[in-house]
Design a protein around this motif. Sequence first.
Motif, mmCIF file in Angstrom:
data_model
loop_
_atom_site.group_PDB
_atom_site.id
_atom_site.type_symbol
_atom_site.label_atom_id
_atom_site.label_comp_id
_atom_site.label_asym_id
_atom_site.label_seq_id
_atom_site.Cartn_x
_atom_site.Cartn_y
_atom_site.Cartn_z
ATOM 1 N N THR A 188 -16.883 -21.416 1.314
ATOM 2 C CA THR A 188 -18.125 -20.802 1.798
ATOM 3 C C THR A 188 -18.370 -20.978 3.296
ATOM 4 O OG1 THR A 188 -19.239 -22.798 1.003
ATOM 5 C CG2 THR A 188 -19.304 -20.868 -0.422
ATOM 6 N N LYS A 189 -17.336 -21.344 4.055
ATOM 7 C CA LYS A 189 -17.558 -21.487 5.500
ATOM 8 C C LYS A 189 -18.045 -20.167 6.097
ATOM 9 C CE LYS A 189 -12.676 -20.826 6.684
ATOM 10 N NZ LYS A 189 -11.719 -21.371 5.713
ATOM 11 N N THR A 190 -19.031 -20.250 6.957
ATOM 12 C CA THR A 190 -19.702 -19.124 7.646
ATOM 13 C C THR A 190 -20.542 -18.228 6.713
ATOM 14 O OG1 THR A 190 -18.038 -17.341 7.506
ATOM 15 C CG2 THR A 190 -17.729 -18.947 9.272
ATOM 16 N N GLU A 238 -17.133 -26.525 1.465
ATOM 17 C CA GLU A 238 -17.392 -26.291 2.900
ATOM 18 C C GLU A 238 -16.350 -27.044 3.727
ATOM 19 O OE1 GLU A 238 -19.398 -24.458 4.706
ATOM 20 O OE2 GLU A 238 -20.829 -23.708 3.208
ATOM 21 N N ASN A 239 -16.171 -26.584 4.951
ATOM 22 C CA ASN A 239 -15.215 -27.197 5.871
ATOM 23 C C ASN A 239 -15.840 -28.112 6.898
ATOM 24 O OD1 ASN A 239 -13.902 -24.640 4.931
ATOM 25 N ND2 ASN A 239 -12.232 -25.541 6.125
ATOM 26 N N LYS A 240 -17.095 -27.835 7.212
ATOM 27 C CA LYS A 240 -17.718 -28.597 8.286
ATOM 28 C C LYS A 240 -18.973 -29.285 7.774
ATOM 29 C CE LYS A 240 -15.883 -26.324 12.334
ATOM 30 N NZ LYS A 240 -15.154 -27.301 13.143
ATOM 31 N N MET A 281 -5.072 -19.248 -1.536
ATOM 32 C CA MET A 281 -6.250 -18.690 -0.909
ATOM 33 C C MET A 281 -6.249 -17.175 -1.179
ATOM 34 S SD MET A 281 -6.410 -21.111 2.455
ATOM 35 C CE MET A 281 -5.937 -19.788 3.522
ATOM 36 N N SER A 282 -7.128 -16.449 -0.492
ATOM 37 C CA SER A 282 -7.310 -15.030 -0.816
ATOM 38 C C SER A 282 -6.010 -14.235 -0.892
ATOM 39 C CB SER A 282 -8.232 -14.375 0.214
ATOM 40 O OG SER A 282 -9.536 -14.864 0.065
ATOM 41 N N ALA A 283 -5.112 -14.491 0.043
ATOM 42 C CA ALA A 283 -3.931 -13.633 0.160
ATOM 43 C C ALA A 283 -2.807 -14.008 -0.809
ATOM 44 C CB ALA A 283 -3.401 -13.689 1.594
ATOM 45 N N VAL A 332 -7.817 -22.800 -7.083
ATOM 46 C CA VAL A 332 -7.548 -21.889 -5.973
ATOM 47 C C VAL A 332 -8.832 -21.795 -5.151
ATOM 48 C CG1 VAL A 332 -5.692 -20.578 -7.064
ATOM 49 C CG2 VAL A 332 -8.052 -19.869 -7.441
ATOM 50 N N ARG A 333 -8.682 -21.795 -3.835
ATOM 51 C CA ARG A 333 -9.851 -21.825 -2.933
ATOM 52 C C ARG A 333 -9.963 -20.476 -2.232
ATOM 53 N NH1 ARG A 333 -6.377 -25.821 -1.232
ATOM 54 N NH2 ARG A 333 -6.172 -24.581 0.660
ATOM 55 N N ILE A 334 -10.991 -19.728 -2.567
ATOM 56 C CA ILE A 334 -11.041 -18.346 -2.109
ATOM 57 C C ILE A 334 -12.326 -18.043 -1.348
ATOM 58 C CG2 ILE A 334 -10.916 -15.934 -2.875
ATOM 59 C CD1 ILE A 334 -9.105 -16.807 -5.073
ATOM 60 N N GLY A 335 -12.164 -17.503 -0.146
ATOM 61 C CA GLY A 335 -13.308 -17.134 0.684
ATOM 62 C C GLY A 335 -13.365 -15.642 0.931
ATOM 63 N N THR A 336 -12.474 -15.167 1.789
ATOM 64 C CA THR A 336 -12.484 -13.767 2.230
ATOM 65 C C THR A 336 -12.524 -12.763 1.078
ATOM 66 O OG1 THR A 336 -11.073 -14.539 4.023
ATOM 67 C CG2 THR A 336 -11.342 -12.170 3.807
ATOM 68 N N ALA A 337 -11.753 -12.979 0.056
ATOM 69 C CA ALA A 337 -11.670 -12.009 -1.041
ATOM 70 C C ALA A 337 -12.980 -11.930 -1.821
ATOM 71 C CB ALA A 337 -10.512 -12.357 -1.978
ATOM 72 N N GLU A 343 -14.521 -10.564 5.391
ATOM 73 C CA GLU A 343 -13.923 -11.193 6.580
ATOM 74 C C GLU A 343 -14.933 -12.086 7.305
ATOM 75 O OE1 GLU A 343 -10.824 -11.064 7.652
ATOM 76 O OE2 GLU A 343 -10.146 -9.661 6.090
ATOM 77 N N ARG A 344 -14.413 -13.162 7.888
ATOM 78 C CA ARG A 344 -15.254 -14.050 8.699
ATOM 79 C C ARG A 344 -15.169 -13.659 10.172
ATOM 80 N NH1 ARG A 344 -12.845 -17.377 4.799
ATOM 81 N NH2 ARG A 344 -10.997 -17.500 6.080
ATOM 82 N N ILE A 345 -16.216 -14.025 10.929
ATOM 83 C CA ILE A 345 -16.156 -13.695 12.356
ATOM 84 C C ILE A 345 -15.290 -14.683 13.139
ATOM 85 C CG2 ILE A 345 -18.173 -12.242 12.770
ATOM 86 C CD1 ILE A 345 -19.776 -14.794 13.256
HETATM 87 C C1 LIG Z 1 -11.178 -20.867 4.573
HETATM 88 C C2 LIG Z 1 -10.439 -21.730 3.651
HETATM 89 C C3 LIG Z 1 -9.992 -21.240 2.418
HETATM 90 C C4 LIG Z 1 -10.194 -19.807 1.956
HETATM 91 O O1 LIG Z 1 -9.501 -18.921 2.773
HETATM 92 P P1 LIG Z 1 -9.535 -17.337 2.471
HETATM 93 O O2 LIG Z 1 -8.285 -16.840 3.066
HETATM 94 O O3 LIG Z 1 -10.747 -16.817 3.128
HETATM 95 O O4 LIG Z 1 -9.585 -17.172 1.003
HETATM 96 C C5 LIG Z 1 -9.331 -22.126 1.592
HETATM 97 N N1 LIG Z 1 -9.090 -23.396 1.948
HETATM 98 C C6 LIG Z 1 -9.500 -23.897 3.122
HETATM 99 C C7 LIG Z 1 -9.221 -25.316 3.455
HETATM 100 C C8 LIG Z 1 -10.180 -23.084 4.019
HETATM 101 O O5 LIG Z 1 -10.571 -23.573 5.182
#
Ligand SMILES: *Cc1c(COP(=O)(O)O)cnc(C)c1O
Length: 246
Positions: free
Chosen positions: A36-38, A57-59, A206-208, A221-226, A230-232
């Motif tokens: 969920t970053k950004t 979260e990353n930060k 991750m997403s790809a 599996v850790r998925i953000g973009t999908a 897209e993040r800025i």
């Molecule tokens: C951002 C992030 C993800 C997800 O990446 P996407 O390509 O957006 O799915 C997974 N793991 C870590 C550690 C990240 O920082």
Amino acid sequence: MSDTIVKNLQFIENKIKNSCLQYHRDPCDVKLLLATKTVSVERIKKALQTGHTLIGENKVQELREKHGALQDIPHINHFIGHLQSNKIKHVLQLDVSCIQSVDRLELAEKLNQKLGQKNKKMDIFIQVNTSLEPSKFGISPAETIKLIQQIATLENLHIKGLMTIGLFSSDRGKVRKCYQLLKQLQQDIIKEQIPNVNMDELSMGMSADYDIAIEEGATIVRIGTAVFGERIYPDSYYWNEQNEEK
Ligand SMILES: *Cc1c(COP(=O)(O)O)cnc(C)c1O
């Protein structure tokens, strides 16, 4: 916009299920973590309302900003970013149930000590740099067993598995190698039979490339973009040493 999140999640759930079927895995053995970053609180809530509960979260700063607003909706927080020792105290105030990114003894020792003061225990994963890119965090594969042996003696930490960020590449064969390496390390560590070490979890994909990760044995599996789009910020903003929070 929020409809897109729901649709994206349905698509991903299906793809995870299909990958599991294809590679003879039980779909219950693969968890989806929402990276969920950004991403704004409103959009995270939208995703949590579909019944997903695991977010990362990353930060520390972002976690702190969103923490209060997410309290009324059930969820589980994992921390998946690079953690500086001086931020540990904040993480311990924020209901993080697992830190997936422990990659050095000094961090583990400080974490163990702070947990002891609060009479708490915590689950952790060891982050391994399987791509061997110098800009990425994580312990090198060759040093992983030694680090785990050392961290296993710390009484307030429970090692539950391994985490990696695969190579950032469109060459899926190269990405796969990273995930195979993590799986192999998991098997090697199990053979060592180190007390206080559990190797059930493999957080990769991750997403790809989450389909590859599932094929190679991912349990998270850790998925953000999908999910969120897209993040800025480029990911290097989160993954490189130069961008440390002050
Ligand atoms: C951002 C992030 C993800 C997800 O990446 P996407 O390509 O957006 O799915 C997974 N793991 C870590 C550690 C990240 O920082």
